[in-house]
Design a protein around this motif. Structure first.
Motif, short mmCIF file in Angstrom:
data_model
loop_
_atom_site.label_atom_id
_atom_site.label_comp_id
_atom_site.label_asym_id
_atom_site.label_seq_id
_atom_site.Cartn_x
_atom_site.Cartn_y
_atom_site.Cartn_z
N ASN A 130 4.67 -29.71 5.99
CA ASN A 130 3.64 -30.76 6.03
C ASN A 130 4.16 -32.03 6.68
O ASN A 130 3.45 -32.71 7.41
CB ASN A 130 3.15 -31.07 4.60
CG ASN A 130 2.35 -29.91 4.02
OD1 ASN A 130 1.89 -29.04 4.75
ND2 ASN A 130 2.19 -29.90 2.71
N LEU A 131 5.43 -32.34 6.40
CA LEU A 131 6.01 -33.55 6.99
C LEU A 131 6.13 -33.40 8.52
O LEU A 131 5.85 -34.35 9.26
CB LEU A 131 7.38 -33.84 6.36
CG LEU A 131 8.11 -35.08 6.86
CD1 LEU A 131 7.27 -36.35 6.70
CD2 LEU A 131 9.45 -35.26 6.13
N VAL A 132 6.50 -32.21 8.96
CA VAL A 132 6.56 -32.00 10.43
C VAL A 132 5.17 -32.16 11.02
O VAL A 132 4.99 -32.81 12.07
CB VAL A 132 7.15 -30.61 10.78
CG1 VAL A 132 7.14 -30.37 12.29
CG2 VAL A 132 8.58 -30.47 10.24
N GLU A 133 4.17 -31.62 10.33
CA GLU A 133 2.80 -31.74 10.83
C GLU A 133 2.37 -33.21 10.86
O GLU A 133 1.77 -33.70 11.83
CB GLU A 133 1.86 -30.94 9.94
CG GLU A 133 0.42 -30.93 10.43
CD GLU A 133 -0.50 -30.15 9.50
OE1 GLU A 133 -0.16 -29.00 9.14
OE2 GLU A 133 -1.55 -30.70 9.12
N TYR A 134 2.71 -33.95 9.80
CA TYR A 134 2.37 -35.37 9.72
C TYR A 134 3.01 -36.14 10.88
O TYR A 134 2.37 -36.98 11.50
CB TYR A 134 2.83 -35.93 8.37
CG TYR A 134 2.43 -37.38 8.15
CD1 TYR A 134 1.18 -37.70 7.62
CD2 TYR A 134 3.29 -38.42 8.49
CE1 TYR A 134 0.80 -39.02 7.43
CE2 TYR A 134 2.92 -39.75 8.30
CZ TYR A 134 1.68 -40.05 7.77
OH TYR A 134 1.31 -41.37 7.58
N CYS A 135 4.25 -35.83 11.15
CA CYS A 135 4.98 -36.60 12.17
C CYS A 135 4.66 -36.16 13.59
O CYS A 135 4.58 -37.00 14.49
CB CYS A 135 6.49 -36.45 11.96
SG CYS A 135 7.09 -37.29 10.49
N ASN A 136 4.49 -34.87 13.81
CA ASN A 136 4.55 -34.38 15.20
C ASN A 136 3.24 -33.82 15.76
O ASN A 136 3.09 -33.73 16.98
CB ASN A 136 5.64 -33.32 15.34
CG ASN A 136 7.04 -33.94 15.29
OD1 ASN A 136 7.20 -35.13 15.02
ND2 ASN A 136 8.05 -33.13 15.54
N ARG A 137 2.29 -33.39 14.89
CA ARG A 137 1.06 -32.86 15.48
C ARG A 137 0.19 -34.02 15.94
O ARG A 137 0.10 -35.05 15.28
CB ARG A 137 0.31 -32.00 14.44
CG ARG A 137 -0.92 -31.37 15.06
CD ARG A 137 -1.54 -30.28 14.23
NE ARG A 137 -2.88 -30.04 14.73
CZ ARG A 137 -3.64 -29.03 14.41
NH1 ARG A 137 -3.19 -28.12 13.56
NH2 ARG A 137 -4.86 -28.90 14.90
N HIS A 138 -0.47 -33.83 17.08
CA HIS A 138 -1.25 -34.93 17.63
C HIS A 138 -2.38 -35.32 16.71
O HIS A 138 -2.48 -36.46 16.24
CB HIS A 138 -1.76 -34.57 19.03
CG HIS A 138 -2.10 -35.81 19.80
ND1 HIS A 138 -3.31 -36.45 19.68
CD2 HIS A 138 -1.35 -36.57 20.64
CE1 HIS A 138 -3.29 -37.54 20.43
NE2 HIS A 138 -2.12 -37.63 21.02
N SER A 139 -3.27 -34.39 16.41
CA SER A 139 -4.41 -34.66 15.54
C SER A 139 -5.11 -33.34 15.26
O SER A 139 -4.68 -32.30 15.73
CB SER A 139 -5.40 -35.63 16.21
OG SER A 139 -5.83 -35.04 17.42
N GLY A 140 -6.18 -33.39 14.46
CA GLY A 140 -6.99 -32.19 14.25
C GLY A 140 -6.57 -31.37 13.05
O GLY A 140 -7.01 -30.23 12.89
N SER A 141 -5.71 -31.92 12.19
CA SER A 141 -5.33 -31.23 10.96
C SER A 141 -5.22 -32.30 9.87
O SER A 141 -5.17 -33.50 10.17
CB SER A 141 -3.98 -30.52 11.11
OG SER A 141 -2.95 -31.49 11.23
N TYR A 142 -5.20 -31.84 8.61
CA TYR A 142 -5.20 -32.80 7.49
C TYR A 142 -4.11 -33.84 7.64
O TYR A 142 -4.36 -35.05 7.62
CB TYR A 142 -5.04 -32.04 6.16
CG TYR A 142 -4.95 -33.00 4.99
CD1 TYR A 142 -6.11 -33.59 4.49
CD2 TYR A 142 -3.72 -33.34 4.44
CE1 TYR A 142 -6.03 -34.51 3.45
CE2 TYR A 142 -3.63 -34.25 3.39
CZ TYR A 142 -4.79 -34.83 2.90
OH TYR A 142 -4.72 -35.74 1.88
N TRP A 143 -2.85 -33.39 7.81
CA TRP A 143 -1.74 -34.34 7.79
C TRP A 143 -1.68 -35.19 9.05
O TRP A 143 -1.40 -36.39 8.99
CB TRP A 143 -0.40 -33.61 7.57
CG TRP A 143 -0.31 -33.03 6.18
CD1 TRP A 143 -0.36 -31.71 5.84
CD2 TRP A 143 -0.18 -33.75 4.95
NE1 TRP A 143 -0.26 -31.56 4.48
CE2 TRP A 143 -0.14 -32.80 3.90
CE3 TRP A 143 -0.10 -35.10 4.61
CZ2 TRP A 143 -0.03 -33.15 2.55
CZ3 TRP A 143 0.03 -35.47 3.28
CH2 TRP A 143 0.05 -34.49 2.26
N SER A 144 -2.00 -34.59 10.20
CA SER A 144 -1.94 -35.41 11.43
C SER A 144 -3.06 -36.44 11.45
O SER A 144 -2.86 -37.58 11.88
CB SER A 144 -1.99 -34.51 12.68
OG SER A 144 -3.16 -33.72 12.67
#
Ligand code: AHR
Length: 498
Positions: A130-144
């Motif tokens: 989840n932390l990787v998703e929060y930090c690195n995914r551009h957008s379009g998911s819960y954490w990003s």
């Protein structure tokens, strides 16, 4: 030395450092909204400017032992909603005023990149991915999308991640056996790389070569997690508690042997399991640490749960700077395999930079060898063959009096020789043979030397220990005197024909 005897190219990440939620490293160190040096987010501009001067390309965060009990979600979103927690690594109260987003922003302002550690002590693969998703995914998911809502539309794009911290140590929150850790590192790493395949991962090696499990720990962890990790970590802290200078200065040979043993273990597992990939080394904690050890233990025993207590603030003397310089030379000597290293830590806690709460800061003795190496020690590292005397000390035999390494910077056609003279009594007259660098001469000789080995810098007297440029001798410029007990930087370039 010879221009063809190259060890390898330096990876600039060997000049990394470390910011942990410990003592006054974060609160009072990189962040102090009350001081005149604070910027609009409360970051200390004096610390940012010294970090830039040191040329630190990566900063490990948020721990250290701290990370093994950390819920990263506590440190995001509106500050007034963030919980205060009992922090079990250092028995302090964590306010969570600074978290992932603020640290990523600090990195931008300090021209550096975060090296992020995930909690594999009390948490596991789910919190890590989840932390990787929060930090690195551009957008379009819960954490990003949550990161976007928190004011950080663009991803932090963190490329380097540590799979926990010192999981071999019984003091670690959520300490594990090698098999247990290897399994969880594999699974966490797998999910993290599924979220962002561009990241690189560092598995925990031993927290020191003195651990009973050293060697076996690395082998077991790599048996389990080889495919997912790119580096294995090493940590080392030296002390001079016994106040035995020759023995203290000899300790860098232990660092050499630590590195070489871990390299052998990585390659043994590689060969045994017919792997193609090579695991390189991340020396992600190294320094000298002893001055404040007793005070630290006393604080920990009291359990007063202070916020940002002033502890582990080693005040480094001149002698410390000499061993510290030799430790950098050890990293350079293994440039073929040590690709990452983090000076632990950056500010206030066992650090080159010291601040005063509310304003004021200064540079410790160890600041300067780091600065010189980071500035002049990038490029092709060359093996040096140094003919010099050797000495025996309490724990070591045949320690060379001169510790040296050379680095060629091809971009600006410069060659730098770093040298530590460990002789307590004698200056050493030195002649350089630079094969392949005909026509080169010394154009600068920087020296750190002090008649009082216990001398320190302080806020009142910040320049007691300061490097100077020595006057150069006229004849030949390929010989010089390395003063007794000194750190030296000799910079060579082609003699101008005018
Ligand atoms: O750098 C201080 C501490 O030393 C770190 O938290 C831990 O990883 C190590 O033991």
């Amino acid at each position: 030395m010879n221009c063809d005897f190259s060890i390898g190219e330096t990876d600039k990440r060997i000049y990394g450092s470390f910011v942990e939620h410990i003592g006054r490293c974060v609160y009072g160190g990189i962040y102090d909204p009350t001081c005149p040096e604070a910027d609009n987010l409360g970051f200390r501009k004096d610390v940012i400017s010294m970090t830039k001067e040191l040329g630190v390309p990566i900063v490990r965060y948020p721990g250290g032992n701290f990370v093994s009990g950390y819920n990263w979600e506590d440190g995001i979103g509106p500050k007034e909603k963030r919980p205060k927690r009992s922090e079990l690594a250092w028995f302090a109260t964590e306010t969570n005023e600074i978290g992932t987003d603020e640290f990523a922003e600090w990195c931008r302002r300090a021209d550096t990149q975060a090296m992020m550690a995930v909690n594999l002590g009390t948490r596991g693969p789910d919190a890590a991915r989840n932390l990787v998703e929060y930090c690195n995914r551009h957008s379009g998911s819960y954490w990003s999308d949550l990161r976007g809502k928190n004011g950080y539309k663009n991803p932090h794009d963190i490329k380097l991640w540590c799979l926990g911290n010192e999981m071999d140590g019984p003091w670690q929150i959520g300490h594990k056996k090698a098999e247990e850790y290897g399994r969880v590192a594999l699974e966490a790493g797998k999910l993290m790389k599924w979220v962002d395949p561009s990241i690189e991962l560092v598995a925990c090696g031993s927290s020191s070569m003195k651990m009973q499990t050293f060697g076996q720990w690395e082998a077991t962890v790599l048996e389990e997690a080889y495919d997912v990790c790119d580096y294995i970590s090493l940590h080392i802290y030296f002390d001079n508690i016994e106040d035995n200078l020759p023995n203290f200065l000899a300790k860098s040979v232990e660092m050499d042997s630590f590195i070489e043993t871990v390299v052998s273990t990585c390659d043994y597992i590689k060969g045994k399991n017919r792997k193609n990939k090579t695991i390189n080394l991340s020396f992600d904690e190294w320094n000298i640490w002893y001055h404040a050890a007793a005070a630290n233990e006393a604080y920990m025993r009291k359990r007063t749960w202070d916020i940002a207590p002033a502890f582990n603030e080693d005040i480094y003397n001149f002698e410390d700077a000499l061993l510290f310089g030799s430790m950098i030379l050890s990293l350079l000597r293994h440039a073929d395999r040590v690709k990452i290293a983090c000076l632990a830590q950056l500010v206030n806690v066992i650090a080159p930079i010291m601040t005063i709460n509310g304003g004021g800061s200064y540079k410790q003795s160890i600041y300067y060898p780091f600065l010189h190496a980071s500035k002049y020690g990038r490029g092709k590292v060359l093996r040096t063959l140094t003919q010099c005397g050797k000495y025996d000390s309490k724990d070591y035999t045949d320690v060379p009096i001169l510790d040296t390494i050379a680095v060629e910077n091809e971009e600006n056609s410069e060659l730098t020789i770093f040298a530590v003279n460990k002789d307590l009594e004698e200056d050493v007259f030195t002649r350089f043979s630079l094969q392949g660098y005909e026509g080169y001469e010394v154009f600068e000789h920087i020296v750190m030397q002090n008649n009082d080995g216990k001398a320190v810098n302080s806020i009142e007297r910040p320049n007691v220990i300061l490097p100077i440029s020595m006057p150069l001798s006229d004849n030949g410029r390929l010989e010089t005197v390395l003063p007794k007990l000194s750190w030296n930087v000799l910079r060579f370039r082609r003699k101008s024909t005018n």
